[in-house]
Scaffold this active site. Structure first.
Site: not given
Lengths: 170, 747
Positions: B636, B638, B710-711, B713
């Site tokens: 998801r 955020l 997480g986005v 890298e």
């Protein structure tokens, strides 16, 4: 006009090796005692604590230190402070404040036109100058005009969008 | 430029999670009011400028500081022996509070041996920057010079098996179609626009560092060990960071040096690295050579994957670039073997650079997959779809959430891939030859242990605190979002405190794990604050909930509510005022999953696919990346505004990795010769293509309650391969050495 010896953060004793200059910055005059070797960038930061102007390379290669001198954008790291007496210098602190953002600054926030924020002052000072320059209407032209300002976070798309918002070109 | 979202998840009450949210610290960043480490000034502060070795191998025979010491304003030329030797920090990964991780272990000034160009041999300290710089330039250092080894051709000391299943050799030998290729990558330098800076100030035996760090707690612990101090005597502050991309993850030698100088001279000392120094002594992604061997059946089913890689490291430190991280789980194959090795060079210690391991590893693997598709005469999207694993075959466990095939299909649709003519050079537009390429990306999804604290205040605001950092990814904002959502408040009622070791211990900002690490501790801290409020309200002699029992009440969206009956809910501010309490606090903690002991029961990774169009003009040898489509499966999202920015920024950095970025080391003296932003070329505004970023948005609750991975890298992984694959499609030239150079295409 500020007192030349009032800088509480300077360990440098006023002496004959220093030059007395008066610099016009963001509409105010500052009487300063500066090292003749001092760049405008280091003078803004180390002498005046105007730290919104950033040092990224100190060689005129990244654009993080972009300020306006007499209305034109310049890399402050390539300018010697002592030769700019009488010039009107504009830094990011003279553009807007957190409570009163310039439309360009507001557009940067709305478009997320940054990540870390370190190059942002320079991007905005370049963009502010671009608004007065003969830049064509397209995104490609804005990209060319802004290519002296590196953003290693790569927020380029959003920076161009923010500038085009303010130019009414989006 | 566009972004969109499919599979929308349930909207939160305040619509604050999952919606585009401008940064809460934005006004400070656009006005120059955000203060970074180097923006701090203290009365009596001195300026330090390091003197770096001008050889890469040998030893110091003499340091002549006689001239420098007599120059105006100079306070000292420090060198080995000027202060007691610094200690060696030991690796400690045991807890969020005690982590002590670094890549260059040798303390500065530890001996007279020089092992890389730029290694600090002295430190000039003066009243002004100009004086310190002039003094540093005037220090004369004599060396016993030896010939350094900076050879780019890497031969490993030994190869270690990192992952193995089946019989990779037999699977390759028996394959109908094989490819066996080598891919090399130049050393890259991170080059955040903010160079490293330390301002060290002592008060008695306590040290404060204003520091450029992606991990204040870790930095504190490492520097405390080097200075021989208990950790509680060191405070590290990093409220704004001019990014790092990994080169500010672990402490480098300038920081303890500044602290030692400040202790020796009894004054605050500021040390800001020059751009050139950041090419020498604060890490880089090292040169990497990889070999990919793939075997497949005639209908494109992989029968063998072999991935062998060697990276350069420094003389003393054994940095490993974990290129095989994604290889075992990316595709289904019965036979696989991944091996790794290192080769020592007289170059500074390498370090993590955005997507360490997987980014260079997927450049090689995804180039190999494209070559295999060509050898098979198969569409490269189809080849990948045919090799989708049902589980992580490397670990032998299910994926928590993997939607890679959907990334490929959605990306192909958005890009218009069905119109691709597979023949080399067959597609043209406006006189330009078009090349279309595709590549996969993957990145680990883990979390670190973290703590957080939340204060509810009687003015209706709240404060959330964690000793984590915002390195430009939007951590201030996502923390505010998380608390706002739990309390039913707008984010402008939330104060966020981070970047200070005095706050509850938090993790490093690295590995794309900050957001995922924060969810549990922040949720718990809000709940604990609510529970404390309920307890206080029940215990009060006179108040709105006097006489109630805590178990009869709930704390929901910032309000105390009765579990039964229709009593009106009451906001925390009203309750606090009624109780005469200015504030009430709660603290929370979350466990880490990264490198946790034991075998994982589930494989947690993000996935994605990049589609790239390049234009090639053979008459002028002009190659451009024209447009990209990136479809990312990262749980998801955020804050889509900040998340899209991360992926776009990664694609821009990937263009640099593919086409521009290379640190050159002089074979004679080991110097990185292009140590400037003019000579080390990074992507500019003019290089940025039209980028389309799309998130799939399948919440992955294996990591946290919000389903976020997480986005930071993943967007860099695969981008370079998608570009070189597109270049092959346009030109027929397969470039297997990054960065791609025009001479590759003109030969």
């Amino acid at each position: 006009m500020s007192d030349p010896t009032s800088n509480p953060f300077s360990a440098v004793e006023p002496n004959s090796d220093l030059l007395s200059v008066v610099l016009r910055i963001n509409g105010a005059s500052h009487a300063l005692q500066i090292d003749p070797r001092a760049t405008l960038l280091d003078c803004l930061r180390d002498t005046l604590q105007l730290t919104g102007t950033k040092k990224g390379c100190d060689h005129g290669q990244c654009g993080a230190c972009t300020v306006h001198i007499n209305g034109r954008r310049r890399n402050a790291c390539l300018a010697l402070a002592a030769v700019h007496e009488g010039d009107e210098i504009l830094t990011i602190e003279g553009v807007g404040t957190p409570d009163r953002l310039h439309p360009l600054q507001a557009a940067f926030v709305a478009r997320d036109a940054y990540q870390c924020g370190y190059c942002t002052s320079g991007q905005i000072m370049s963009a502010l100058a671009l608004l007065q320059e003969p830049c064509g209407p397209g995104d490609d032209e804005v990209r060319e005009y802004m290519s002296g300002n590196l953003c290693r976070c790569g927020a380029y798309a959003n920076i161009v969008a923010a500038i085009q918002d303010v130019r009414g070109q989006s | 430029m566009s972004a969109s979202h499919s599979a929308p998840t349930q909207a939160s009450p305040m619509n604050v999670i999952g919606r585009p949210h401008p940064r809460v610290d934005g006004a400070l960043k656009v006005t120059g009011a955000a203060r970074y480490a180097g923006d701090h000034y203290l009365p009596g502060m001195l300026y330090a400028v390091p003197v770096g070795a001008t050889i890469a191998k040998g030893s110091i025979t003499a340091i002549d500081a006689g001239v420098a010491e007599q120059m105006p304003g100079v306070r000292a030329i420090l060198r080995r022996g000027s202060f007691p030797p610094l200690g060696r920090a030991e690796l400690d990964m045991s807890s969020a509070d005690t982590t002590s991780i670094l890549d260059e272990f040798r303390p500065p000034f530890d001996d007279d041996v020089v092992r890389y160009y730029g290694q600090y041999v002295a430190l000039a300290v003066a009243d002004s920057f100009e004086q310190a710089k002039a003094a540093a330039d005037a220090v004369r250092v004599s060396y016993a010079v030896e010939i350094p080894d900076v050879d780019p051709a890497l031969v490993a000391e030994k190869m270690t098996v990192k992952s193995e299943r089946g019989d990779a050799e037999a699977g390759f030998a028996g394959a109908a179609v094989t490819i066996d290729q080598r891919y090399a990558m130049a050393p890259e330098t991170h080059n955040p626009i903010e160079t490293h800076a330390t301002l060290a100030v002592w008060e008695g035996d306590a040290l404060t560092l204003h520091e450029t760090t992606q991990g204040v707690i870790n930095h504190r612990n490492v520097v405390a060990r080097m200075l021989g101090l208990p950790a509680e005597k060191v405070r590290v502050i990093s409220r704004f960071l001019g990014s790092g991309f990994g080169n500010k993850l672990w402490p480098w030698t300038h920081s303890p040096l500044a602290a030692a100088a400040a202790r020796t001279l009894g004054r605050p000392v500021k040390l800001v690295l020059s751009r050139a120094m950041t090419f020498q002594s604060v890490g880089h992604r090292p040169r990497i050579e990889q070999r990919i061997r793939l075997g497949a059946t005639a209908d494109g089913k992989l029968t063998s994957v072999r991935h062998d890689y060697v990276n350069a490291t420094s003389i003393l430190d054994s940095y490993e670039e974990n290129c095989g991280e994604a290889t075992p789980h990316m595709y289904s194959t019965p036979n696989l073997r991944v091996t790794a090795g290192i080769a020592r060079r007289n170059i500074g210690t390498p370090t993590s650079m955005r997507g360490p391991g997987a980014v260079p590893g997927l450049y090689a693997l995804e180039s190999g997959m494209d070559e295999l598709a060509v050898a098979l005469g198969m569409d490269p999207v189809e080849l990948r779809l045919r090799n989708e694993p049902s589980i992580d075959e490397g670990l032998g466990v299910p994926f928590s959430s993997r939607h890679f095939q959907e990334c490929l299909r959605v990306g192909a649709e958005r890009f218009g891939w069905s119109r691709r003519d597979p023949r080399v050079g067959a597609m043209t537009r406006d006189g330009l030859t078009l090349g279309w390429g595709v590549a996969a990306c993957s990145w680990i999804a883990e979390r670190f242990a973290s703590n957080a604290a939340v204060d509810l205040r009687d003015d209706g605001t709240a404060r959330v605190a964690c000793a984590i950092q915002d390195i430009g990814t939007g951590t201030y904002t996502v923390m505010a979002q998380m608390v706002a959502e739990r309390l039913g408040l707008p984010t402008d009622r939330i104060e966020v405190a981070l970047g200070d070791t005095r706050l509850p211990a938090g993790p490093v900002s690295g590995g794309s794990m900050a957001t995922a690490s924060l969810v549990a501790p922040i949720h718990e801290a809000v709940a604990k604050a609510g529970a404390a409020l309920i307890a206080a309200a029940c215990a009060a002699k006179d108040g709105p909930f006097s006489g109630s029992r805590p178990e009869e009440l709930d704390f929901v969206e910032g309000k105390i509510t009765a579990k039964t009956g229709n009593r009106q809910a009451m906001g925390f501010d009203t309750v606090l005022k009624a109780l005469g309490m200015p504030a009430i606090s709660g603290s929370g903690s979350g466990t880490g999953t990264f490198m946790a002991p034991g075998k994982p029961t589930v494989s947690k990774h993000s996935f994605g696919a990049h589609f790239v169009e390049v234009t090639w003009q053979p008459e002028t040898a002009r190659l451009r990346v024209a447009r990209t489509v990136s479809v990312i499966d990262a749980g998801r999202i955020l804050n889509p505004l900040a998340a899209r920015n991360q992926i776009e920024g990664s694609v821009v950095m990937g263009i640099g990795m593919a086409l521009f970025e290379e640190t050159h080391y002089d074979a004679r003296n080991g110097a990185p010769v292009n140590a400037s932003l003019a000579d080390y070329v990074v992507a500019t505004h003019a290089d940025a293509p039209a980028m389309d970023v799309h998130f799939l948005e399948y919440p992955d609750t294996s990591l946290n309650a919000l389903g976020a991975r997480g986005v930071g890298e993943i967007g860099l992984a695969g981008t370079a391969a998608a570009i070189t694959n597109a270049v092959y499609h346009a030109t027929g030239v397969r470039v297997r050495e990054l960065p791609l150079k025009l001479e590759h295409l003109m030969s």
